[in-house]
Design a protein around this motif. Structure first.
Motif, PDB file in Angstrom:
ATOM      1  N   ARG A 167       1.164  -1.394   0.276  1.00 57.53           N
ATOM      2  CA  ARG A 167      -0.021   0.303   0.276  1.00 57.53           C
ATOM      3  C   ARG A 167       0.633   1.304  -0.309  1.00 57.53           C
ATOM      4  N   ILE A 168       0.407   2.391  -0.787  1.00 58.13           N
ATOM      5  CA  ILE A 168       1.100   3.534  -0.675  1.00 58.13           C
ATOM      6  C   ILE A 168       0.947   4.716   0.549  1.00 58.13           C
ATOM      7  N   LEU A 169       1.779   4.946   1.080  1.00 61.73           N
ATOM      8  CA  LEU A 169       1.166   6.158   2.333  1.00 61.73           C
ATOM      9  C   LEU A 169       1.848   7.344   1.760  1.00 61.73           C
ATOM     10  N   VAL A 170       1.024   8.758   1.689  1.00 65.54           N
ATOM     11  CA  VAL A 170       1.677  10.216   0.717  1.00 65.54           C
ATOM     12  C   VAL A 170       1.048  10.478   2.155  1.00 65.54           C
ATOM     13  N   SER A 171       1.861  11.850   2.370  1.00 68.44           N
ATOM     14  CA  SER A 171       1.690  12.730   2.958  1.00 68.44           C
ATOM     15  C   SER A 171       1.581  14.170   2.320  1.00 68.44           C
ATOM     16  N   ASP A 172       0.148  14.682   3.271  1.00 65.78           N
ATOM     17  CA  ASP A 172      -0.467  16.193   2.094  1.00 65.78           C
ATOM     18  C   ASP A 172       0.231  17.051   3.047  1.00 65.78           C
ATOM     19  N   SER A 173       0.717  18.396   2.785  1.00 63.12           N
ATOM     20  CA  SER A 173       1.181  19.276   4.106  1.00 63.12           C
ATOM     21  C   SER A 173       0.228  20.055   3.638  1.00 63.12           C
ATOM     22  N   VAL A 174      -0.748  20.540   3.058  1.00 66.85           N
ATOM     23  CA  VAL A 174      -1.972  21.425   2.772  1.00 66.85           C
ATOM     24  C   VAL A 174      -2.718  21.049   3.272  1.00 66.85           C
ATOM     25  N   LYS A 175      -3.615  19.761   3.086  1.00 68.92           N
ATOM     26  CA  LYS A 175      -4.540  18.858   4.222  1.00 68.92           C
ATOM     27  C   LYS A 175      -4.303  18.634   5.081  1.00 68.92           C
ATOM     28  N   GLY A 176      -3.061  18.410   5.586  1.00 68.98           N
ATOM     29  CA  GLY A 176      -2.269  17.889   6.972  1.00 68.98           C
ATOM     30  C   GLY A 176      -3.127  16.802   6.924  1.00 68.98           C
ATOM     31  N   VAL A 177      -2.877  15.788   6.085  1.00 65.62           N
ATOM     32  CA  VAL A 177      -3.077  14.481   6.805  1.00 65.62           C
ATOM     33  C   VAL A 177      -2.410  13.270   6.465  1.00 65.62           C
ATOM     34  N   VAL A 178      -2.237  11.999   6.673  1.00 65.28           N
ATOM     35  CA  VAL A 178      -1.579  11.116   5.558  1.00 65.28           C
ATOM     36  C   VAL A 178      -2.992   9.872   5.318  1.00 65.28           C
ATOM     37  N   ILE A 179      -2.304   9.927   3.736  1.00 72.95           N
ATOM     38  CA  ILE A 179      -3.596   8.968   3.323  1.00 72.95           C
ATOM     39  C   ILE A 179      -2.771   7.334   2.404  1.00 72.95           C
ATOM     40  N   ARG A 224      -8.518  -1.655  -3.483  1.00 71.58           N
ATOM     41  CA  ARG A 224      -9.542  -0.269  -3.869  1.00 71.58           C
ATOM     42  C   ARG A 224      -9.983   0.345  -2.571  1.00 71.58           C
ATOM     43  N   ARG A 225      -9.046   0.417  -1.711  1.00 69.76           N
ATOM     44  CA  ARG A 225      -9.448   1.556  -1.063  1.00 69.76           C
ATOM     45  C   ARG A 225      -8.385   2.131  -0.257  1.00 69.76           C
ATOM     46  N   MET A 226      -9.351   3.964   0.044  1.00 68.95           N
ATOM     47  CA  MET A 226      -8.349   4.846   0.368  1.00 68.95           C
ATOM     48  C   MET A 226      -8.447   4.747   1.976  1.00 68.95           C
ATOM     49  N   ASP A 227      -7.667   4.972   2.881  1.00 72.47           N
ATOM     50  CA  ASP A 227      -7.756   5.423   4.360  1.00 72.47           C
ATOM     51  C   ASP A 227      -6.843   7.376   5.006  1.00 72.47           C
ATOM     52  N   VAL A 228      -7.968   8.114   5.735  1.00 77.12           N
ATOM     53  CA  VAL A 228      -7.563   8.943   6.158  1.00 77.12           C
ATOM     54  C   VAL A 228      -6.812   8.480   7.655  1.00 77.12           C
ATOM     55  N   PHE A 229      -5.551   9.069   7.962  1.00 78.57           N
ATOM     56  CA  PHE A 229      -5.087   9.217   9.378  1.00 78.57           C
ATOM     57  C   PHE A 229      -4.746  10.190   9.557  1.00 78.57           C
ATOM     58  N   GLY A 230      -4.658  10.609  10.919  1.00 77.59           N
ATOM     59  CA  GLY A 230      -4.508  11.861  11.258  1.00 77.59           C
ATOM     60  C   GLY A 230      -5.281  13.565  11.042  1.00 77.59           C
ATOM     61  N   SER A 231      -6.830  13.241  10.868  1.00 69.81           N
ATOM     62  CA  SER A 231      -7.448  13.810  10.545  1.00 69.81           C
ATOM     63  C   SER A 231      -8.568  14.047  11.897  1.00 69.81           C
ATOM     64  N   ARG A 232      -8.555  13.636  12.669  1.00 66.60           N
ATOM     65  CA  ARG A 232      -9.679  13.581  13.686  1.00 66.60           C
ATOM     66  C   ARG A 232      -8.440  13.113  15.298  1.00 66.60           C
ATOM     67  N   GLY A 233      -9.535  13.038  16.706  1.00 62.82           N
ATOM     68  CA  GLY A 233      -8.722  12.395  17.369  1.00 62.82           C
ATOM     69  C   GLY A 233      -8.434  13.257  18.808  1.00 62.82           C
ATOM     70  N   ALA A 234      -7.351  13.011  19.758  1.00 60.70           N
ATOM     71  CA  ALA A 234      -7.017  14.771  20.446  1.00 60.70           C
ATOM     72  C   ALA A 234      -5.378  15.157  19.456  1.00 60.70           C
ATOM     73  N   ASP A 255      -0.465   2.991  14.348  1.00 61.07           N
ATOM     74  CA  ASP A 255      -0.319   1.994  13.916  1.00 61.07           C
ATOM     75  C   ASP A 255      -1.448   1.558  12.708  1.00 61.07           C
ATOM     76  N   SER A 256      -1.265   0.584  12.358  1.00 65.15           N
ATOM     77  CA  SER A 256      -1.867   0.625  11.048  1.00 65.15           C
ATOM     78  C   SER A 256      -3.504   0.715  10.917  1.00 65.15           C
ATOM     79  N   ARG A 257      -3.927   0.984  11.874  1.00 67.25           N
ATOM     80  CA  ARG A 257      -5.676   0.509  11.568  1.00 67.25           C
ATOM     81  C   ARG A 257      -5.745   2.695  11.727  1.00 67.25           C
ATOM     82  N   GLY A 258      -4.557   3.631  12.061  1.00 66.62           N
ATOM     83  CA  GLY A 258      -4.583   5.241  12.251  1.00 66.62           C
ATOM     84  C   GLY A 258      -4.558   5.603  13.889  1.00 66.62           C
ATOM     85  N   LYS A 259      -4.544   4.756  14.678  1.00 65.13           N
ATOM     86  CA  LYS A 259      -4.545   5.031  16.503  1.00 65.13           C
ATOM     87  C   LYS A 259      -3.114   5.604  16.579  1.00 65.13           C
ATOM     88  N   VAL A 260      -3.331   6.542  16.960  1.00 69.55           N
ATOM     89  CA  VAL A 260      -2.096   7.162  17.398  1.00 69.55           C
ATOM     90  C   VAL A 260      -0.756   6.087  18.528  1.00 69.55           C
TER      91      VAL A 260
END
Length: 351
Positions: free
Chosen positions: A98-110, A117-127, A158-163
């Motif tokens: 899987r390919i992970l990409v940081s987006d410095s303007v959107k403030g997330v890792v995708i 055939r799935r896209m996940d977003v990390f870092g957009s919510r939570g503490a 972690d791989s599910r997006g938990k800090v």
């Protein structure tokens, strides 16, 4: 096949001799069926093609849409805030490809899962929400390490997006631009571009263990270090951006050698941006001024390069992050808002 003007001009001027990666058969035998970018290969004809463009990822549609009908449906539906990359910076592969990409303007890792055939977003919510994520690394169990200059920290998910953890207590990091986990997984190395240092943390406790480097252009000195990568021997490559070079260091921070220097010919750099090392020791360096990727062997001899400036396939408007996994190479086109994926069409090493 698209001919690269830069290759032709460089060879005719005798600037550099590119070392063949290996012998290979005809290009048609080695390009994946149905690849819409099959004509984009490096080196350009009449040389035998050894690396080819296979995929361009701009957002969700490029991994989730499996047919023309689904693409049309996607285009007609409302778009979410993370459906398209805005200003990608770094890229990494996880153990599943899987390919992970940081987006410095959107403030997330995708994370783009091409097989699923799935896209996940990390870092957009939570503490602990990301602000300006830059460099990436992936560790055991696909843990993700993200250097965030807005937070002044490195955040691990972690791989599910938990800090999992955060590295850099108050005052320890000023401008973290990249993070690299040591091969044994016990230490996390972080570039701080404003203090011109590499800081080393215990990966379990997040305790700062030591640092090395200082401003300057001598051995073991840095001017805006931006990116890191370990080789198979446990040595560390550091992109020393303003000094237009790479420095090879031991894990304890001892200088070993310099790779490249400032110049506009092949094998030199103007604005090196990111570095990756593969399993055979080849070294991959993007240059934000050349807008290409240069590939060196484990002895740091230039093998070939990929790309040039521009907006079409195989071209870059701000070449940034690079990642390598098996035969695939992913390169961020920062201002183009996309990731371009290339594949070796022949063996990586000489036969």
């Amino acid at each position: 096949m698209k001919r690269s003007p830069r290759v032709s001009a460089a060879v005719s001027a005798g600037i550099v001799l590119l070392i063949p990666l290996s012998a290979c058969t005809s290009t048609a035998d080695r390009v994946e069926p149905g690849n819409p970018y099959a004509e984009y290969v490096w080196p350009a004809p009449p040389d035998e093609a050894r690396i080819g463009l296979t995929q361009i990822i701009r957002g969700r549609i490029d991994v989730e849409a499996g047919s023309g009908w689904s693409r049309a449906l996607f285009g007609a539906s409302p778009h979410g805030p993370y459906d398209y990359l805005k200003k990608p910076f770094a890229v990494a592969f996880d153990s599943q490809g899987r390919i992970l990409v940081s987006d410095s303007v959107k403030g997330v890792v995708i994370r783009f899962d091409r097989q699923g055939r799935r896209m996940d977003v990390f870092g957009s919510r939570g503490a602990t929400q990301l602000k300006t994520p830059l460099g990436l690394d992936v560790g055991p169990e696909d843990a993700i390490f993200v250097a965030d200059v807005g937070l002044g920290k490195v955040v691990s998910f972690d791989s599910r997006g938990k800090v999992r953890a955060a590295y850099g207590r108050r005052g320890e990091l000023v401008n973290p631009t990249d993070a690299a986990l040591s091969p044994d997984g016990t230490r996390l190395y972080v570039t701080d571009s404003k203090t011109h240092k590499i800081l080393v943390f215990d990966s379990e406790t997040a305790e700062l263990l030591f640092s090395f480097g200082q401003p300057g252009d001598g051995e073991g000195e840095f001017a805006f270090p931006t990116s890191l990568a370990f080789d198979g021997d446990g040595n560390l490559y550091v992109v020393d951006q303003i000094n237009a070079r790479l420095q090879l260091m031991t894990a304890e921070g001892k200088f070993l050698r310099q790779i490249g220097d400032r110049g506009t010919t092949f094998g030199k750099f103007v604005r090196p941006k990111d570095v990756a090392v593969d399993e055979v020791g080849n070294v991959y360096v993007t240059d934000n001024a050349f807008n290409n990727l240069q590939i060196f062997d484990r002895e740091h001899r230039l093998l070939t390069f990929v790309g040039e400036g521009g907006t079409g396939p195989g071209r870059f408007h701000g070449a940034s992050g690079v990642a390598v996994r098996d035969r695939e190479i992913a390169i961020v086109d920062q201002l183009g808002g996309r990731v371009q994926v290339f594949r070796y069409l022949a063996s990586k090493s000489e036969e």
